[in-house]
Design an enzyme around this catalytic site. Sequence first.
Site, PDB file in Angstrom:
ATOM      1  N   ASP A 480      38.577  37.238  37.167  1.00  0.00           N
ATOM      2  CA  ASP A 480      38.505  38.167  35.529  1.00  0.00           C
ATOM      3  C   ASP A 480      36.230  37.968  35.384  1.00  0.00           C
ATOM      4  OD1 ASP A 480      40.241  39.100  33.336  1.00  0.00           O
ATOM      5  OD2 ASP A 480      40.903  36.650  33.256  1.00  0.00           O
ATOM      6  N   ASP A 550      46.524  42.562  28.791  1.00  0.00           N
ATOM      7  CA  ASP A 550      46.968  41.456  28.331  1.00  0.00           C
ATOM      8  C   ASP A 550      48.260  41.674  27.516  1.00  0.00           C
ATOM      9  OD1 ASP A 550      45.603  39.705  29.472  1.00  0.00           O
ATOM     10  OD2 ASP A 550      43.811  39.562  28.144  1.00  0.00           O
TER      11      ASP A 550
HETATM   12  C1  DGJ Z   1      42.164  37.186  30.046  1.00  0.00           C
HETATM   13  C2  DGJ Z   1      42.833  37.430  31.911  1.00  0.00           C
HETATM   14  O1  DGJ Z   1      43.710  38.917  31.365  1.00  0.00           O
HETATM   15  C3  DGJ Z   1      44.638  36.681  30.965  1.00  0.00           C
HETATM   16  O2  DGJ Z   1      45.193  37.134  32.200  1.00  0.00           O
HETATM   17  C4  DGJ Z   1      44.213  35.282  31.488  1.00  0.00           C
HETATM   18  O3  DGJ Z   1      43.670  35.045  32.570  1.00  0.00           O
HETATM   19  C5  DGJ Z   1      42.474  34.870  30.620  1.00  0.00           C
HETATM   20  N1  DGJ Z   1      41.501  35.445  30.899  1.00  0.00           N
HETATM   21  C6  DGJ Z   1      41.853  33.382  31.007  1.00  0.00           C
HETATM   22  O4  DGJ Z   1      41.086  33.161  30.476  1.00  0.00           O
END
Ligand code: DGJ
Length: 725
Positions: A480, A550
Amino acid sequence: MPISYNEKNKIFKLDTSDSSYIFEIYEANFLVHLYYGAKIPDDNVSNMKFRDNLPAFNPSDPDVMDITFTADLSPLEYSGEGAGDYRVSPLAIKNSDGNDVTDVRYVSHKIYDGKPEIPGLPSLYLNDISEAQTLEIKTEDKTTGAVVTLIYTVFSNQPVITRSVIIENTSDKPFEIERVFSTCVDYPTSEYKMLDLYGRWLKERTLQTHKLIHGIQSVSSKRGVNGHCHNPFAALVSLDANEEYGEAYGYNLVYSGNYSIDVEVDSWGTTRFIMGINPEGFGWKLDPGEKFYSPEAVMVYSNKGIGEMSRAFHRLYRKNLICGEWRDKKRPLLINSWEAAYFDFDDDKLVSFASEAKKLGIEMLVMDDGWFGKRDDDTSSLGDWYVNENKLKGGLGSLIERINALGMKFGIWYEPEMISPDSDLFRAHPDWYLHVPNRKSSLGRHQYILDMSRKDVRDNIFDQMYSVLSKYNIEYLKWDFNRNLTEAGSALLPKENQKEIFHRFILGTYELLGRIRDTFPKLLIEGCSGGGGRFDPAMLSFTPQIWCSDETDPIERLTIQFGTSLCYPDLTMGAHVSACDRTGLETRANVALWGTFGYELDPNKLTDEDRKEVKREIACFNKYYDLIHGGDLYRLINPTDNLFRCAWEFVSPDKKEALVTVVTMRRPESRVLILKLKGLDPEKYYIDEDSGEKYSGALLMNAGINLTETAFRDGESVLKHFIEA
Ligand code: DGJ
């Protein structure tokens, strides 16, 4: 041979499967562009010079005898700053005299089979040397001693050319590269529409289309990564182009940092397209004897519409970009803990997710953010990559054993490039983050960004990751990245090199990603950046799939996945069924089937009816996996044009099978829906698996399939499977 050079008229001709790209060495060794478009057999195309001969107010090189020639009015293959070409320029080098006049001319060339790698940067690869030939053109700015090599790789069986540039300082003084673009293409007209992918967090890669206008139109990033707001992709398409018809020139940069795509229509109605590292905030000091390598630009041409351009990108990225065993191996069906639990989990909760998921047919549990340091929310612990035993009693080993004992695989989350001010790592190394002197640093999600240009930083993070990944049975890693860069400076770099930090940061990230990928070749890495904030071909060469957004609401996802599909193949798009209740489970699954497919919800909360439905969806995932991920995508109804519906179709390469999905976003004006399919064999007959009815491919494509009253209400969807009779 894909590349030829005609000695007599000094013309280079680059032939891909479907396109020709032609330029010549002109007077005073200017490289003059002649043609880029559908494949043509001719090699004598000097008559295709497109330039106005109104040299008034356009100064010219006194060595050129042709009095109608000026740099500004000529289509140039690559062009420098300040020497008579006033359009957006791909190259500017500030020399030791302090000026940035840059003028490169042809010196020599070589043609060879295969494709070179770009040191430090990811790029397309060949499976066999016979897939492509490369032309290297050496040009030089005699005043600065900058030798600028233009590299063109031409794919013989795909409509693809890649370009990149190497700058070498052959003088005895340092100079500073102010801008170096990876490609520059001049077009004789401005009769094009530009397609690009804009967005924001929760709305990445939304397609926008606009007619070119006089002046410069551009998309770019200064965020340190390509970010959510624009993608390093753009296409110029003929004014009459649609999915099926017309010319499309697609461009995609294999780079994850600051980039710029600038398209200028000049006063004579010609168009220049350049794409490369964003010159804003960029500078690179090159000492004598040193070389600088630009990222790679991918250029795809189609004269069969935008759909065929996308399919060509998909085939290319499936075969020549994504690497390692996960290129061809079936991806695991996973359930991710994030939307099910956020930071609120312990070992028992994760085991309960895994146990319920197993009963449904899911293969892997991914433990998302919150397992390390003392992280219970997003305010701490990034950089402390050791397990939080208060949460995971007995540690990682015991958790993974329990999950494996259920017959489930295990995946884990990391954000390797980040550091929380509240972390042991920060307390031990307070200068390891990106910052500048005498200025406070901005926080994003309560975190700073590690200085990835530093080897000591990368080694520390690698060692921490290695001690976890090598010890336990971890088969998937989500990588991430949750903020953009600010106050980007490095405590180690001398003052005169500080402008290099954005590019050095990305080179450092690639080095770490490459080390993890190569040390753990069996590990499936999924890229992520607050959803799809770092979705680009460079990342795909390390992470075969990227979390698309997201935004997991299936209706909102349609424009995101539709836009993403302009150049990225379906199997790169991370897509999950979440607990969002805007539509039923079926539509959520039908949309997620377009991508990698998985779940992101608490399986303990599913009703018996939901469980039956999830099992049915998983059966669909398994049944259609090869068709979707090995097939060709046809976009049928574009959700950015149509307020009501979105539809797409996958057709197997042998055209024996097709899968059509229609989603209703809003109740349409009319119940009537006659959907014309695409890409089938008109001569073949197909059975509609639902009704058992038999139709010819010709009927399905010309008359269409009548789906009236199907999926008529908001959020409903339908999946139709056709197989050869
Ligand atoms: C952003 C990601 O897009 C989410 O899926 C998740 O992993 C969060 N970060 C976790 O902090």
